[in-house]
Design a protein around this motif. Structure first.
Motif, PDB file in Angstrom:
ATOM      1  N   SER A 242      -1.472   7.951   8.833  1.00  0.00           N
ATOM      2  CA  SER A 242      -1.637   7.377   7.501  1.00  0.00           C
ATOM      3  C   SER A 242      -0.393   6.607   7.071  1.00  0.00           C
ATOM      4  N   ALA A 243       0.785   7.187   7.333  1.00  0.00           N
ATOM      5  CA  ALA A 243       2.039   6.521   6.955  1.00  0.00           C
ATOM      6  C   ALA A 243       2.220   5.219   7.725  1.00  0.00           C
ATOM      7  N   THR A 244       1.933   5.256   9.017  1.00  0.00           N
ATOM      8  CA  THR A 244       2.053   4.048   9.832  1.00  0.00           C
ATOM      9  C   THR A 244       1.078   2.973   9.358  1.00  0.00           C
ATOM     10  N   GLY A 245      -0.167   3.391   9.106  1.00  0.00           N
ATOM     11  CA  GLY A 245      -1.157   2.433   8.632  1.00  0.00           C
ATOM     12  C   GLY A 245      -0.790   1.842   7.289  1.00  0.00           C
ATOM     13  N   GLY A 246      -0.303   2.682   6.374  1.00  0.00           N
ATOM     14  CA  GLY A 246       0.085   2.194   5.063  1.00  0.00           C
ATOM     15  C   GLY A 246       1.237   1.215   5.122  1.00  0.00           C
ATOM     16  N   TYR A 247       2.219   1.495   5.985  1.00  0.00           N
ATOM     17  CA  TYR A 247       3.361   0.600   6.130  1.00  0.00           C
ATOM     18  C   TYR A 247       2.928  -0.739   6.727  1.00  0.00           C
ATOM     19  N   LEU A 248       2.106  -0.671   7.786  1.00  0.00           N
ATOM     20  CA  LEU A 248       1.692  -1.903   8.460  1.00  0.00           C
ATOM     21  C   LEU A 248       0.804  -2.768   7.570  1.00  0.00           C
ATOM     22  N   ILE A 249      -0.123  -2.164   6.859  1.00  0.00           N
ATOM     23  CA  ILE A 249      -1.009  -2.977   6.027  1.00  0.00           C
ATOM     24  C   ILE A 249      -0.250  -3.539   4.830  1.00  0.00           C
ATOM     25  N   GLY A 250       0.744  -2.781   4.353  1.00  0.00           N
ATOM     26  CA  GLY A 250       1.592  -3.313   3.289  1.00  0.00           C
ATOM     27  C   GLY A 250       2.358  -4.542   3.761  1.00  0.00           C
ATOM     28  N   GLN A 251       2.872  -4.499   4.986  1.00  0.00           N
ATOM     29  CA  GLN A 251       3.560  -5.655   5.555  1.00  0.00           C
ATOM     30  C   GLN A 251       2.605  -6.839   5.712  1.00  0.00           C
ATOM     31  N   ALA A 252       1.398  -6.558   6.177  1.00  0.00           N
ATOM     32  CA  ALA A 252       0.431  -7.635   6.407  1.00  0.00           C
ATOM     33  C   ALA A 252       0.126  -8.392   5.127  1.00  0.00           C
ATOM     34  N   TYR A 253      -0.135  -7.657   4.037  1.00  0.00           N
ATOM     35  CA  TYR A 253      -0.509  -8.311   2.790  1.00  0.00           C
ATOM     36  C   TYR A 253       0.696  -8.894   2.053  1.00  0.00           C
ATOM     37  N   ARG A 254       1.889  -8.407   2.346  1.00  0.00           N
ATOM     38  CA  ARG A 254       3.088  -9.010   1.754  1.00  0.00           C
ATOM     39  C   ARG A 254       3.387 -10.352   2.396  1.00  0.00           C
ATOM     40  N   CYS A 255       3.117 -10.487   3.687  1.00  0.00           N
ATOM     41  CA  CYS A 255       3.597 -11.634   4.450  1.00  0.00           C
ATOM     42  C   CYS A 255       2.622 -12.793   4.542  1.00  0.00           C
ATOM     43  N   SER A 256       1.346 -12.573   4.270  1.00  0.00           N
ATOM     44  CA  SER A 256       0.365 -13.641   4.409  1.00  0.00           C
ATOM     45  C   SER A 256      -0.692 -13.550   3.328  1.00  0.00           C
ATOM     46  N   ALA A 257      -1.453 -14.624   3.197  1.00  0.00           N
ATOM     47  CA  ALA A 257      -2.519 -14.670   2.210  1.00  0.00           C
ATOM     48  C   ALA A 257      -3.543 -13.580   2.480  1.00  0.00           C
ATOM     49  N   ALA A 258      -4.048 -12.996   1.404  1.00  0.00           N
ATOM     50  CA  ALA A 258      -5.015 -11.907   1.538  1.00  0.00           C
ATOM     51  C   ALA A 258      -6.245 -12.344   2.312  1.00  0.00           C
TER      52      ALA A 258
END
Length: 322
Positions: A242-258
């Motif tokens: 869960s922690a890994t998924g939350g960190y990675l998806i947070g990075q994904a949405y921070r760095c590119s258009a939704a």
């Protein structure tokens, strides 16, 4: 040069979204394995303790908890935490009553909602071909759900509510990425779970509200009991995933258009079909296979469209921070 950097950033976001889908799928099947034995809030509470410890050890890179918690937007974190708590609780409650593939398919209206919200609220450009591709993905979702063949039960509303809350959460993630790091976003999510589940334990922990006989309600309301050593091992696995998924998806949405990131979360639907077969013997039919193909096709099309055009600056670069 700028175009190359933007393309690399888009590739990074896509990789993060796919990695997050894998991590979340591991967390999902682990939590689902407790649906007949432990209450959901207790499972999520222990998962969050392990998840928080995992974040601090792996992702914090020596930062203390106090440094990671510094924010100028505490109310926004509280609202985002509420969204994610609602999304998780309703989704896992739905898993207790519905087949894994069916619940996942209903949930996967979320990326479509994220794209729509990003266009309406965040003013991100979504062209007609992308809308068409996402509509094709929605048709794929409907093929998997098979609405005409499902006898209505209130449990099917749970993953639908989860999808709506999830879309709200990641619309906020995109907006907050200008000022908040992925680490801070992840830690506040885990703390939101800890607070909510602790309250659930105080209110429902004795099991006085249990006994309804409905799998989803029982998963929410059954009495808390002390876990076994094996349970703690599964909690640790779910927490790390869960922690890994939350960190990675947070990075994904921070760095590119939704609108770019969202379709790649459909990877989790394929994983749900795989885990459903490998663990519970659930075999998707031909119609469901067609639905999965349409969903994947729409995601690949959107990705190719995005890689061929210049994306707007990411939240991370716009704020001048790495």
């Amino acid at each position: 040069m700028a175009h190359t950097e933007t393309t690399d950033l888009a590739s990074f976001s896509i990789a993060c979204a796919i990695g997050a889908s894998l991590a979340f799928s591991i967390s999902d099947i682990t939590v689902r394995s407790f649906s007949a034995s432990l209450p959901l809030a207790e499972v999520v509470l222990f998962r969050s303790f392990f998840g928080l410890a995992f974040i601090l050890m792996i992702f914090a890179r020596g930062q203390g908890l106090g440094a990671a918690l510094r924010t100028r937007r505490p109310l926004a974190h509280a609202a985002r935490g509420l969204f994610v708590v609602i999304s998780n609780v309703t989704y896992f409650a739905g898993l207790a009553a519905l087949p894994l593939a069916e619940a996942s398919a209903i949930f996967f209206v979320a990326p479509l909602l994220i794209t729509a919200l990003s266009a309406v609220i965040l003013r991100e450009h979504v062209g007609p071909l992308r809308w068409l591709a996402l509509a094709v993905g929605m048709v794929g979702v409907l093929l998997i759900i098979k609405p005409g063949s499902i006898s209505f039960q209130w449990a099917v509303l749970l993953p639908a509510l989860s999808a709506l809350a999830y879309a709200g959460m990641h619309t906020m993630t995109r907006n907050m990425g200008l000022s908040e790091s992925a680490l801070t976003l992840s830690i506040y999510i885990q703390l939101s779970f800890v607070v909510f589940c602790s309250v659930m334990g105080l209110v429902f922990g004795r099991g006085d509200w249990a006994g309804t006989g409905h799998p989803a309600a029982e998963f929410l309301l059954r009495a808390w009991v002390w876990p076994t050593p094996v349970d703690f091992g599964l909690f640790a696995l779910a927490g790390a995933a869960s922690a890994t998924g939350g960190y990675l998806i947070g990075q994904a949405y921070r760095c590119s258009a939704a609108g770019l990131v969202a379709p790649f979360e459909y990877t989790a639907l394929v994983l749900a079909a795989f885990w459903g077969f490998a663990i519970w013997g659930e075999v998707p039919g031909a119609v469901s296979g067609l639905g999965i193909a349409l969903i994947l096709g729409s995601g690949v099309f959107v990705a190719l469209r995005e890689r061929a055009r210049r994306l707007p600056p990411s939240a991370k670069r716009a704020s001048g921070r790495r």
